[in-house]
Write a protein that holds these residues in place. Structure first.
Motif, PDB file in Angstrom:
ATOM      1  N   ILE A  19       0.801  -1.216   0.000  1.00  0.00           N
ATOM      2  CA  ILE A  19       0.000   0.000   0.000  1.00  0.00           C
ATOM      3  C   ILE A  19       0.834   1.264   0.000  1.00  0.00           C
TER       4      ILE A  19
ATOM      5  N   ALA B 244       2.596   2.090  -2.280  1.00  0.00           N
ATOM      6  CA  ALA B 244       2.537   2.588  -3.651  1.00  0.00           C
ATOM      7  C   ALA B 244       1.352   3.541  -3.832  1.00  0.00           C
ATOM      8  N   SER B 245       0.486   3.573  -2.837  1.00  0.00           N
ATOM      9  CA  SER B 245      -0.693   4.433  -2.924  1.00  0.00           C
ATOM     10  C   SER B 245      -0.318   5.879  -2.660  1.00  0.00           C
ATOM     11  N   LYS B 246      -0.643   6.724  -3.644  1.00  0.00           N
ATOM     12  CA  LYS B 246      -0.275   8.142  -3.531  1.00  0.00           C
ATOM     13  C   LYS B 246      -1.523   8.997  -3.315  1.00  0.00           C
TER      14      LYS B 246
END
Lengths: 478, 97
Positions: free
Chosen positions: B45, B47-49
C-alpha cells in the motif's frame, strides 16, 4: 396491444403528441401489476390511486414536462413525500417520508408518475433481494431465480413491463448486477453526478442513484433529468450535464477498449465468458482497437469494499435508535434499553452482520489495520484505473460472474459478496459504469456486459452502449 | 494480523444484543469475513499516492451560508414513535443507582 410494451422514449413521444392519454398508460400499467406482481413481488407499495389521479391532472395540463404521464418505479430507499419509504426493513416499516429526494423532485418536475416503491435487500445490503424483511422478488425470466440486488425490485418491475423504467441505487453493483440478471440497461453514474439527498444512506462515499431501463436511450434520457448540481448534497458536482440522448447518436470516434486478461475471468460461468469474448469480437469488427489488460488490485477490491462499506454503514445506521422515527421497542424501562432492543428487533441478520463488521473495523486497535489499509487500497485501485484511461477510452468486463442464480443458492455471506466481483471497483474509484444486455445463456437467462469509463464520461458510455445495442438487438431477439 | 473478535464487546459498541444462538452463528461468520479481508496485507500500500480519505474526484464547491426554509415542526414530528406537545417522548435517560 398494451401500452406497457413501449419503451420510455416511445411512450414520451406518444404522450407528447397526445396520441395517447396518461390515464390510459397508467391504467395499462396497473393492470399489468395486478396480473403479474402476485408472482414476481417487485413492489412493496403500489401507488394506484395516486398515480391515476396524477395522470388525470397531467392529461388536462397544457404545458408539460418531458416525462409527462410516464409511470416510473422507485427503489424503496428513495424518499417520497407522504408515501411509505421502508428500505425493506422492519425498522422503517411504517416510515412516511416528510420530504422528497432531489431525484424525485426532478422526476416530478418533468411530470413523471411514480407508480410504486420497489423491493430491495434491506438497506441495500445484498445481491438478490433475499435480505428484504418482507419477501423475495422473483426474476421475471425464471421465477425460481433471484432478480439480483439490491435494486432487484426495480429491475424486475421494468423487465416485466410493470414500470416504464425505474431508479435504483448502486453501492457495490446494486444497479448493474440486477440490470444484468434481468436483461436491462443500468447505470451507476460518476460519484457526484446525481444528488444523494433523500437517498437513505448505506455507504455514503460509494452510494449513487441511477436508472434501470429497457434501452440505452431511455437510460440517457433519465440520467440527464436526474443529474446535476444540488446544494443539498455536499458531494454534488457542478459538472455541466450534456444532452446524453443527442451525444449518444453521434458517430463513435476513438474506440480504444481494454478487456480483461484471462486470469481475471477464472471461475466465472462458461456462458458468460463466451458471450464476453463474442461481444469483444463484434467490437473488433466495428473497428475497435482492443488491449488486453491486467488489473492486479481488483483482486483486493472486494476485500477493500467489505471494510469500507460496512464501516460507513455502521456509522450511518447509528441513527436508527427508535427516538425520532421508525420502529421503537416500547417495553423498555430505560433509554439505553430501548435503544438496544429497537435495533436488535428492527434490523435483519445481514444488516446486523455488516454493522458488527464495520464496528469491529473501526474499533480501537483495529482501525489502522483495517480501515486505513482499505482506504489506501481504494486509492491504489483508482490509480490503476487512471493509468488504464491514459491508454484506452473504455474498460469492458462481464457485469456478473454468472447469470441469475437460484433462490436460496447462496447461504454463505462471502459467496453472495462475490456476485459484485466485477462491479465494486467502479464504486471504489467513483467512476461511471453501465451494464447492458448482450445475449442469453443456453437456459435463456440474460447476460450483461459492463462498460467502465473515466470520470464524467457518461456520454461516451452511452455512445458505445448504443452502438453495441444496435448490433446485438437484444430486445428484438426476445 | 490475527484479530480476536470479542463479539460481546462489538455488540455493545453497536448497541445490538444477540441471542446465544445468533452469536454462535454470526461470530464464526465475522471471523471468516475478517480472515478473508486480511488478504489486503499482501498488497504494497505504500505505492498508494495522494489523499487517502478524499472521495470526490472534483473540488466540492463552497456556498453562501444563507438561511433556507427547513421542515415544519409537524412534519418533523409525524414519524416520532411517541410525542408530547412539540416534544419527542423517550424513556428515562438518567438511570437510578
Amino acid at each position: 396491444m398494451s401500452l406497457t410494451s413501449f419503451t420510455l422514449s416511445e411512450l414520451c413521444s406518444l404522450l407528447e403528441t397526445r396520441k395517447i392519454k396518461a390515464e390510459e398508460v397508467v391504467t395499462d400499467y396497473l393492470k399489468e401489476i395486478e396480473e403479474k406482481d402476485k408472482k414476481i413481488s417487485a413492489y412493496i407499495t403500489v401507488l394506484g390511486d395516486l398515480a391515476l389521479e396524477k395522470a388525470k391532472i397531467i392529461d388536462q395540463k397544457k404545458e408539460r414536462g418531458i416525462l409527462a404521464g410516464v409511470p416510473l418505479a422507485l427503489k424503496d430507499n428513495l424518499l417520497t413525500k407522504g408515501v411509505r419509504t421502508t428500505c425493506a426493513s422492519r425498522i422503517l416499516q411504517n416510515f412516511i417520508a416528510p420530504y422528497n429526494a432531489t431525484v424525485v423532485e426532478k422526476l416530478e418536475k418533468e411530470d413523471a408518475i411514480i407508480i410504486g416503491k420497489t423491493n430491495m435487500d434491506e438497506f441495500a445490503m445484498g445481491s438478490s433481494t433475499e435480505n428484504s424483511a418482507f419477501f423475495t422478488t422473483k426474476n421475471p425470466w425464471d421465477l425460481k431465480r433471484v432478480p439480483g440486488g439490491s435494486s432487484g425490485g426495480s429491475a424486475a418491475a421494468v423487465a416485466s413491463n410493470m414500470a416504464a423504467a425505474s431508479l435504483g441505487s448502486d453501492t457495490g453493483g446494486s444497479i448493474r448486477q440486477p440490470a444484468a440478471l434481468c436483461g436491462l440497461v443500468g447505470l451507476k453514474p460518476t460519484y457526484g453526478l446525481v444528488s444523494r439527498y433523500g437517498l437513505v444512506a448505506f455507504a455514503s462515499s460509494l452510494d449513487q442513484i441511477g436508472p434501470l431501463t429497457r434501452t440505452v436511450e431511455d437510460c440517457a434520457v433519465l440520467t440527464k433529468i436526474i443529474g446535476g448540481f444540488d446544494a443539498k448534497d455536499s458531494t454534488s458536482s457542478c459538472e455541466p450535464i450534456p444532452d446524453y440522448q443527442k451525444e449518444m447518436m453521434k458517430k463513435l470516434q476513438s474506440l480504444k477498449i481494454a478487456f480483461l486478461q484471462e486470469n481475471m475471468l477464472e471461475g466465472i460461468d462458461e456462458g458468460v465468458k463466451e458471450m464476453y469474448y463474442h461481444t469483444l469480437k463484434l467490437l473488433e469488427q466495428m473497428g475497435a482497437e482492443l488491449y488486453e489488460m491486467d488489473f492486479p488490485s481488483w483482486d483486493y477490491a472486494l476485500a477493500c469494499y467489505y471494510i469500507i462499506a460496512p464501516s460507513e454503514a455502521s456509522s450511518n445506521l447509528a441513527r436508527y435508535d427508535g427516538v425520532r422515527y421508525g420502529y421503537r421497542q416500547t417495553n423498555s424501562q430505560t433509554f439505553k434499553e430501548m435503544y438496544v432492543k429497537t435495533r436488535t428487533e428492527g434490523f435483519g441478520p445481514e444488516v446486523k452482520r455488516r454493522i458488527l463488521l464495520g464496528t469491529f473495523a473501526l474499533s480501537s486497535g483495529y482501525y489502522d489495520a483495517y480501515y486505513v489499509k482499505a482506504a489506501k487500497t481504494r486509492r491504489l485501485i483508482t490509480q490503476e484505473f487512471m493509468e488504464a484511461f491514459n491508454k484506452v477510452d473504455y474498460i469492458l468486463t462481464p457485469t456478473t460472474p454468472e447469470p441469475a442464480f437460484l433462490i436460496g443458492a447462496k447461504e454463505d455471506p462471502i459467496a453472495m459478496y462475490l456476485s459484485d466481483k466485477f462491479t465494486v471497483s467502479a464504486n471504489l474509484a467513483g467512476i461511471p459504469a453501465l451494464s447492458l444486455p448482450v445475449g442469453w445463456t443456453e437456459e435463456g437467462l440474460p447476460i450483461g456486459l459492463q462498460i467502465i469509463g473515466n470520470f464524467f464520461q457518461e456520454s461516451r458510455l452511452f455512445k458505445l452502449a448504443f452502438a453495441i445495442e444496435k448490433k446485438v438487438k437484444f430486445r428484438k431477439q426476445n | 494480523m490475527k484479530p480476536k473478535i470479542d463479539i460481546d464487546y462489538v455488540c455493545a459498541l453497536a448497541h445490538l444484543q444477540l441471542t446465544e444462538e445468533e452469536k454462535s452463528q454470526i461470530a464464526p461468520q465475522l471471523k471468516k469475513i475478517v480472515e478473508w479481508v486480511n488478504r489486503l496485507e499482501e498488497l504494497d500500500i505504500n505505492a498508494s499516492k495522494g489523499e487517502v480519505y478524499s472521495t470526490v474526484s472534483f473540488s466540492a464547491p463552497f456556498r453562501k451560508d444563507d438561511v433556507q426554509p427547513s421542515l415544519l415542526e409537524e412534519d418533523v414530528l409525524t414519524n416520532a414513535p411517541e410525542k408530547a406537545h412539540e416534544f419527542i417522548k423517550v424513556p428515562k435517560v438518567i438511570e437510578e443507582k
